[in-house]
Scaffold this motif. Structure first.
Motif, PDB file in Angstrom:
ATOM      1  N   ARG A   1      21.193  22.900 -48.159  1.00 54.82           N
ATOM      2  CA  ARG A   1      22.144  22.777 -47.067  1.00 54.82           C
ATOM      3  C   ARG A   1      23.056  23.986 -46.968  1.00 54.82           C
ATOM      4  N   ASN A   2      23.548  24.224 -45.765  1.00 52.12           N
ATOM      5  CA  ASN A   2      24.546  25.256 -45.574  1.00 52.12           C
ATOM      6  C   ASN A   2      25.841  24.861 -46.266  1.00 52.12           C
ATOM      7  N   ALA A   3      26.642  25.862 -46.573  1.00 49.82           N
ATOM      8  CA  ALA A   3      27.869  25.587 -47.332  1.00 49.82           C
ATOM      9  C   ALA A   3      28.762  24.580 -46.628  1.00 49.82           C
ATOM     10  N   GLY A   4      28.820  24.641 -45.299  1.00 52.03           N
ATOM     11  CA  GLY A   4      29.678  23.732 -44.556  1.00 52.03           C
ATOM     12  C   GLY A   4      29.177  22.317 -44.517  1.00 52.03           C
ATOM     13  N   GLU A   5      27.899  22.097 -44.903  1.00 53.75           N
ATOM     14  CA  GLU A   5      27.303  20.770 -44.865  1.00 53.75           C
ATOM     15  C   GLU A   5      26.927  20.278 -46.258  1.00 53.75           C
ATOM     16  N   ALA A   6      27.355  20.984 -47.272  1.00 51.59           N
ATOM     17  CA  ALA A   6      26.896  20.708 -48.631  1.00 51.59           C
ATOM     18  C   ALA A   6      27.307  19.318 -49.106  1.00 51.59           C
ATOM     19  N   CYS A   7      26.397  18.681 -49.798  1.00 48.36           N
ATOM     20  CA  CYS A   7      26.669  17.417 -50.494  1.00 48.36           C
ATOM     21  C   CYS A   7      26.275  17.629 -51.938  1.00 48.36           C
ATOM     22  N   GLU A   8      27.248  17.688 -52.818  1.00 45.30           N
ATOM     23  CA  GLU A   8      26.999  18.081 -54.197  1.00 45.30           C
ATOM     24  C   GLU A   8      26.893  16.881 -55.142  1.00 45.30           C
ATOM     25  N   MET A   9      26.071  17.017 -56.178  1.00 42.29           N
ATOM     26  CA  MET A   9      26.080  16.096 -57.304  1.00 42.29           C
ATOM     27  C   MET A   9      27.162  16.632 -58.251  1.00 42.29           C
ATOM     28  N   HIS A  10      28.334  16.053 -58.180  1.00 40.38           N
ATOM     29  CA  HIS A  10      29.500  16.616 -58.865  1.00 40.38           C
ATOM     30  C   HIS A  10      29.899  15.812 -60.097  1.00 40.38           C
ATOM     31  N   ALA A  11      29.140  14.786 -60.452  1.00 42.83           N
ATOM     32  CA  ALA A  11      29.496  13.928 -61.588  1.00 42.83           C
ATOM     33  C   ALA A  11      29.321  14.664 -62.907  1.00 42.83           C
TER      34      ALA A  11
ATOM     35  N   THR B   1      27.196   3.726 -75.091  1.00 42.71           N
ATOM     36  CA  THR B   1      28.387   4.572 -75.074  1.00 42.71           C
ATOM     37  C   THR B   1      28.305   5.528 -73.898  1.00 42.71           C
ATOM     38  N   LEU B   2      29.445   5.780 -73.258  1.00 40.60           N
ATOM     39  CA  LEU B   2      29.450   6.748 -72.176  1.00 40.60           C
ATOM     40  C   LEU B   2      30.704   7.601 -72.222  1.00 40.60           C
ATOM     41  N   TYR B   3      30.539   8.811 -71.708  1.00 38.02           N
ATOM     42  CA  TYR B   3      31.669   9.711 -71.493  1.00 38.02           C
ATOM     43  C   TYR B   3      31.745   9.988 -70.006  1.00 38.02           C
ATOM     44  N   LEU B   4      32.948   9.894 -69.445  1.00 33.55           N
ATOM     45  CA  LEU B   4      33.213  10.245 -68.054  1.00 33.55           C
ATOM     46  C   LEU B   4      34.413  11.182 -68.041  1.00 33.55           C
ATOM     47  N   GLY B   5      34.294  12.314 -67.352  1.00 28.80           N
ATOM     48  CA  GLY B   5      35.430  13.225 -67.337  1.00 28.80           C
ATOM     49  C   GLY B   5      35.253  14.346 -66.348  1.00 28.80           C
ATOM     50  N   SER B   6      36.164  15.299 -66.414  1.00 31.25           N
ATOM     51  CA  SER B   6      36.170  16.411 -65.466  1.00 31.25           C
ATOM     52  C   SER B   6      35.365  17.604 -65.949  1.00 31.25           C
ATOM     53  N   ALA B   7      34.985  17.633 -67.228  1.00 31.07           N
ATOM     54  CA  ALA B   7      34.411  18.831 -67.827  1.00 31.07           C
ATOM     55  C   ALA B   7      32.935  19.014 -67.497  1.00 31.07           C
ATOM     56  N   ASN B   8      32.586  20.198 -66.987  1.00 30.67           N
ATOM     57  CA  ASN B   8      31.192  20.602 -66.906  1.00 30.67           C
ATOM     58  C   ASN B   8      30.688  20.966 -68.301  1.00 30.67           C
ATOM     59  N   PHE B   9      29.381  21.240 -68.412  1.00 30.92           N
ATOM     60  CA  PHE B   9      28.839  21.654 -69.701  1.00 30.92           C
ATOM     61  C   PHE B   9      28.902  23.178 -69.799  1.00 30.92           C
ATOM     62  N   SER B  10      30.055  23.645 -70.193  1.00 29.63           N
ATOM     63  CA  SER B  10      30.283  25.066 -70.401  1.00 29.63           C
ATOM     64  C   SER B  10      31.249  25.219 -71.569  1.00 29.63           C
ATOM     65  N   TYR B  11      31.226  26.401 -72.167  1.00 30.89           N
ATOM     66  CA  TYR B  11      32.144  26.656 -73.264  1.00 30.89           C
ATOM     67  C   TYR B  11      33.586  26.542 -72.780  1.00 30.89           C
TER      68      TYR B  11
END
Length: 230
Positions: free
Chosen positions: A170-180, A189-199
């Protein structure tokens, strides 16, 4: 007998509790019935306490005095070590090369020696910085090549990897992201949070999340992603 038993509870008993007990006794409740009532209350309190004990604040950022939170990277690696059957990881973005070993080294090593351990990774976007103009197929093929050459995964056995195609097409103006951003371990067990998988997200950014020992929610979240994958 019941009335005497209530009286014997003494002065330290909560006054409201005594009023309630005397009321139950006046309705004809005997010692056995009151005992069953107390056991039911105690069981519910123990269940609530166990649920509370299974909740942890997960926090990455500056050290704060008297905090009871735990670092994101530490918690996630601990969850990986506890996995026995199934690991689901969802993240919008993912850092590469030297950080792959730090983030996933322990999980990759376990996958290599435990063939029954299933690991699935769901990415929101495959584009790296500077690839905004590249065609979707080129971005996809470059991502696959990085995985194959161990630049994205530090082990021999590769996890099942999925991505959200709309983020590429999709174009940037129409983007629908998987942001979870989440981790589900063995439907327990589950973890839910704001952190991506990066250092940065696991060790330096200010990130907040929660780790839950909750089989009902863990399974519900896993089923949501199963449906998305299907």
């Amino acid at each position: 007998m019941g009335l005497n038993w209530v009286k014997s509870m003494g002065r330290d008993t909560n006054p409201d509790a005594l009023v309630a007990l005397r009321g139950l006794n006046a309705l004809g409740w005997n010692e056995t019935q009151l005992s069953m009532f107390f056991r039911a209350i105690a069981g519910e309190r123990n269940r609530a306490r166990a649920l509370a004990d299974g909740q942890q604040l997960v926090w990455t950022g500056p050290d704060i005095d008297q905090t009871r939170s735990r670092d994101t990277g530490v918690v996630v690696r601990e969850m990986f070590r506890e996995a026995k059957r199934d690991v689901l990881i969802a993240t919008y973005s993912y850092s590469e090369k030297k950080n792959a070993e730090l983030l996933f080294g322990e999980l990759a090593a376990r996958m290599d020696i435990e063939p029954d351990l299933r690991v699935r990774m769901v990415f929101g976007a495959l584009r790296r910085f500077g690839e905004s103009r590249r065609a979707a197929v080129d971005v996809y093929e470059a991502f696959v090549e990085r995985f194959r050459t161990n630049r994205l995964w530090p082990g021999r056995r590769i996890p099942h990897v999925f991505y959200y195609p709309d983020a590429l097409e999709r174009n940037a103006g129409e983007a629908c992201e998987m942001h979870a951003k989440c981790v589900v371990i063995d439907d327990e067990t589950l973890y839910l949070g704001s952190a991506n998988f990066s250092y940065q997200a696991h060790h330096r950014n200010i990130e907040a999340g929660v780790k839950l020992q909750n089989p009902v929610l863990a399974r519900q979240l896993r089923v949501e992603f199963d449906s998305l994958i299907a």
